[in-house]
Design an enzyme around this catalytic site. Structure first.
Site, PDB file in Angstrom:
ATOM      1  N   GLN A  85     -30.734 -37.884 -50.875  1.00 39.91           N
ATOM      2  CA  GLN A  85     -29.487 -37.468 -50.215  1.00 39.91           C
ATOM      3  C   GLN A  85     -28.581 -38.650 -49.878  1.00 39.91           C
ATOM      4  O   GLN A  85     -27.421 -38.444 -49.519  1.00 39.91           O
ATOM      5  CB  GLN A  85     -29.789 -36.688 -48.932  1.00 39.91           C
ATOM      6  CG  GLN A  85     -30.488 -35.352 -49.200  1.00 39.91           C
ATOM      7  CD  GLN A  85     -30.742 -34.610 -47.909  1.00 39.91           C
ATOM      8  OE1 GLN A  85     -31.743 -34.840 -47.252  1.00 39.91           O
ATOM      9  NE2 GLN A  85     -29.832 -33.728 -47.538  1.00 39.91           N
ATOM     10  N   HIS A 128     -38.786 -28.315 -46.922  1.00 36.96           N
ATOM     11  CA  HIS A 128     -37.371 -28.459 -47.285  1.00 36.96           C
ATOM     12  C   HIS A 128     -37.096 -29.891 -47.775  1.00 36.96           C
ATOM     13  O   HIS A 128     -36.501 -30.096 -48.830  1.00 36.96           O
ATOM     14  CB  HIS A 128     -36.485 -28.120 -46.080  1.00 36.96           C
ATOM     15  CG  HIS A 128     -35.022 -28.342 -46.329  1.00 36.96           C
ATOM     16  ND1 HIS A 128     -34.105 -27.319 -46.343  1.00 36.96           N
ATOM     17  CD2 HIS A 128     -34.316 -29.486 -46.589  1.00 36.96           C
ATOM     18  CE1 HIS A 128     -32.906 -27.828 -46.616  1.00 36.96           C
ATOM     19  NE2 HIS A 128     -33.009 -29.141 -46.750  1.00 36.96           N
ATOM     20  N   GLU A 129     -37.564 -30.874 -46.994  1.00 36.06           N
ATOM     21  CA  GLU A 129     -37.268 -32.277 -47.339  1.00 36.06           C
ATOM     22  C   GLU A 129     -38.004 -32.717 -48.600  1.00 36.06           C
ATOM     23  O   GLU A 129     -37.427 -33.409 -49.447  1.00 36.06           O
ATOM     24  CB  GLU A 129     -37.628 -33.214 -46.177  1.00 36.06           C
ATOM     25  CG  GLU A 129     -36.829 -32.986 -44.897  1.00 36.06           C
ATOM     26  CD  GLU A 129     -35.334 -32.943 -45.120  1.00 36.06           C
ATOM     27  OE1 GLU A 129     -34.819 -33.656 -45.994  1.00 36.06           O
ATOM     28  OE2 GLU A 129     -34.672 -32.157 -44.413  1.00 36.06           O
ATOM     29  N   CYS A 156     -28.620 -27.542 -44.894  1.00 34.12           N
ATOM     30  CA  CYS A 156     -28.900 -28.844 -45.508  1.00 34.12           C
ATOM     31  C   CYS A 156     -27.655 -29.717 -45.412  1.00 34.12           C
ATOM     32  O   CYS A 156     -26.543 -29.238 -45.646  1.00 34.12           O
ATOM     33  CB  CYS A 156     -29.276 -28.631 -46.973  1.00 34.12           C
ATOM     34  SG  CYS A 156     -29.634 -30.156 -47.847  1.00 34.12           S
ATOM     35  N   LEU A 157     -27.862 -30.986 -45.065  1.00 35.94           N
ATOM     36  CA  LEU A 157     -26.724 -31.902 -44.959  1.00 35.94           C
ATOM     37  C   LEU A 157     -25.991 -32.047 -46.294  1.00 35.94           C
ATOM     38  O   LEU A 157     -24.814 -32.363 -46.320  1.00 35.94           O
ATOM     39  CB  LEU A 157     -27.200 -33.279 -44.477  1.00 35.94           C
ATOM     40  CG  LEU A 157     -27.804 -33.318 -43.068  1.00 35.94           C
ATOM     41  CD1 LEU A 157     -28.364 -34.699 -42.779  1.00 35.94           C
ATOM     42  CD2 LEU A 157     -26.772 -32.904 -42.023  1.00 35.94           C
ATOM     43  N   GLY A 187     -33.792 -33.622 -40.762  1.00 31.82           N
ATOM     44  CA  GLY A 187     -34.506 -34.321 -41.824  1.00 31.82           C
ATOM     45  C   GLY A 187     -33.526 -34.912 -42.816  1.00 31.82           C
ATOM     46  O   GLY A 187     -32.391 -34.448 -42.931  1.00 31.82           O
ATOM     47  N   HIS A 203     -36.482 -31.907 -51.844  1.00 28.55           N
ATOM     48  CA  HIS A 203     -35.443 -32.831 -52.323  1.00 28.55           C
ATOM     49  C   HIS A 203     -36.040 -33.874 -53.266  1.00 28.55           C
ATOM     50  O   HIS A 203     -35.365 -34.352 -54.169  1.00 28.55           O
ATOM     51  CB  HIS A 203     -34.775 -33.556 -51.145  1.00 28.55           C
ATOM     52  CG  HIS A 203     -33.725 -32.744 -50.437  1.00 28.55           C
ATOM     53  ND1 HIS A 203     -32.591 -32.269 -51.050  1.00 28.55           N
ATOM     54  CD2 HIS A 203     -33.630 -32.333 -49.151  1.00 28.55           C
ATOM     55  CE1 HIS A 203     -31.845 -31.599 -50.181  1.00 28.55           C
ATOM     56  NE2 HIS A 203     -32.464 -31.620 -49.014  1.00 28.55           N
TER      57      HIS A 203
HETATM   58 NI    NI Z   1     -31.724 -30.728 -47.287  1.00 29.97          NI
END
Ligand code: NI
Length: 184
Positions: free
Chosen positions: A50, A141-142, A99-100, A45, A145
């Site tokens: 991000q 999770h996404e 997470c990226l 995701g 953000h």
């Molecule tokens: Ni993340």
């Protein structure tokens, strides 16, 4: 185009993202680029903050899980202006997340297994649906953000203490990762 990923400590990750409308410039290209950026970094995701954009836009791919979850075969979806409108608190699950924007950190997070979400798809069709399982996990999770939250905000105080050093390395830029990033 592959965007650099903004890592922990960047103010945009702490902003509440705004809804967009149909005349958002070059939205189709942006969505394609977000997919490309996500595939390139092997994420499941990616949320627009991000890549430095405080707007409510998320892409999710679950195709890589389709061996274990056949229902996710070719699952590649974009979510415009998503909002979680209900959490079914009757069942929660503890599951490891990464997470990226926080490379090198994986921690268990407790979340409801079922949520009700409203969003627009890429064709600007409205959806209002209950979602469960792995997709509900990734969505939470996404979509976090978009509220200026990251998953480590949701771990236990003890676990947080244990990863303090890793978080400060992220803040000071003392880390490496395999994809293009934007450090503080
Ligand atoms: Ni993340």
């Amino acid at each position: 185009m592959i965007y650099p990923i903004f890592t922990y400590g960047q103010p945009v990750l702490r902003q509440v993202a705004q809804d967009i409308d149909k005349d958002y410039p070059e939205l189709d290209k942006l969505i394609d680029d977000m997919f490309e950026t996500m595939y390139n970094s092997q994420g499941v995701g990616l949320a627009a903050p991000q890549i430095g954009l405080p707007i409510r836009l998320v892409v999710i791919t679950l195709d890589c899980l389709s061996e274990d979850y056949p229902e996710y075969k070719d699952f590649n979806e974009a979510y415009i202006n998503p909002h979680i409108v209900e959490f079914d608190e009757s069942e929660t699950k503890l599951m490891d997340e990464g997470c990226l924007s926080l490379p090198g950190i994986n921690e268990p997070v407790r979340r409801p297994t079922r949520i009700r979400v409203k969003y627009l798809d890429r064709q600007w069709q409205e959806h209002d649906e209950w979602v469960e399982g792995y997709l509900a996990r990734v969505m939470q999770h996404e979509f976090d953000h978009l509220e200026g939250k990251v998953f480590t905000d949701r771990i236990s105080p003890l676990r947080k203490q244990l990863i303090k050093k890793k978080l400060s390395c992220l803040l000071s830029g003392k880390f490496s990762c395999s994809y293009k990033i934007k450090r503080k």
